[in-house]
Scaffold this motif. Structure first.
Motif, short mmCIF file in Angstrom:
data_model
loop_
_atom_site.label_atom_id
_atom_site.label_comp_id
_atom_site.label_asym_id
_atom_site.label_seq_id
_atom_site.Cartn_x
_atom_site.Cartn_y
_atom_site.Cartn_z
N THR A 44 4.28 5.73 -5.32
CA THR A 44 4.25 5.84 -6.78
C THR A 44 3.29 6.95 -7.20
OG1 THR A 44 4.75 3.50 -7.04
CG2 THR A 44 3.73 4.58 -8.92
N SER A 45 2.13 7.03 -6.56
CA SER A 45 1.18 8.05 -6.94
C SER A 45 1.62 9.43 -6.51
CB SER A 45 -0.20 7.67 -6.51
OG SER A 45 -0.81 7.84 -5.50
N LEU A 93 3.85 14.64 -8.12
CA LEU A 93 4.95 15.60 -8.04
C LEU A 93 5.47 15.92 -9.44
CD1 LEU A 93 6.99 17.21 -6.36
CD2 LEU A 93 8.39 15.15 -6.22
N GLU A 94 5.66 14.90 -10.26
CA GLU A 94 6.13 15.12 -11.64
C GLU A 94 5.13 15.96 -12.42
OE1 GLU A 94 9.18 14.46 -12.81
OE2 GLU A 94 9.58 13.79 -10.77
N SER A 95 3.86 15.66 -12.25
CA SER A 95 2.81 16.40 -12.92
C SER A 95 2.81 17.86 -12.45
CB SER A 95 1.46 15.73 -12.62
OG SER A 95 0.39 16.54 -13.01
N SER A 96 2.99 18.05 -11.14
CA SER A 96 3.02 19.41 -10.58
C SER A 96 4.23 20.18 -11.12
CB SER A 96 3.08 19.35 -9.06
OG SER A 96 1.90 18.77 -8.56
N ASP A 98 0.83 -1.21 0.00
CA ASP A 98 0.00 0.00 0.00
C ASP A 98 0.86 1.26 0.00
OD1 ASP A 98 -2.23 -1.65 0.07
OD2 ASP A 98 -2.64 -1.31 2.21
N VAL A 99 1.91 1.26 0.84
CA VAL A 99 2.79 2.42 0.93
C VAL A 99 3.54 2.61 -0.40
CG1 VAL A 99 4.87 3.32 2.06
CG2 VAL A 99 3.02 2.36 3.44
#
Length: 101
Positions: A49-50, A55-58, A43-44
């Motif tokens: 990953t998300s 962060l990359e998208s931001s 889960d972590v």
């Protein structure tokens, strides 16, 4: 005397069986905990990953906004230059008829 030894052996066997049962219970508990921990790790890792993707998208969005700001600043600068050029031309003295001939 042999019955005393047999009783002693039976008591030892019973104690060993009890200890064995207790240890099996502990092993089962440990295995269940291990499974829960492995699920938690999974889960972590998914959350990580998300978060990295977000962060990359931001970062990409910030870069787009920086470029947009730079473009807007360039437009403002060009408009300012054009206004100064037009202002200086409209304030230039109007040539007299003598100079036009």
């Amino acid at each position: 005397n042999s019955s005393g030894s047999e009783n002693h052996l039976e008591a030892d066997l019973e104690a060993l069986q009890t200890e064995n049962k207790r240890l099996r219970g502990e092993v089962e508990t440990i295995l269940e905990r291990k499974i829960r921990l492995e699920q938690r790790v999974e889960d972590v890792q998914k959350q990580h990953t998300s978060i990295v993707a977000l962060l990359e998208s931001s970062k990409a969005r910030v870069r787009e906004l920086e470029l947009e700001v730079a473009l807007n600043q360039t437009e403002v600068s060009i408009k300012g230059r054009l206004e100064r050029i037009f202002d200086s031309q409209t304030r230039a003295p109007i040539p007299s008829n003598d100079t036009l001939r």
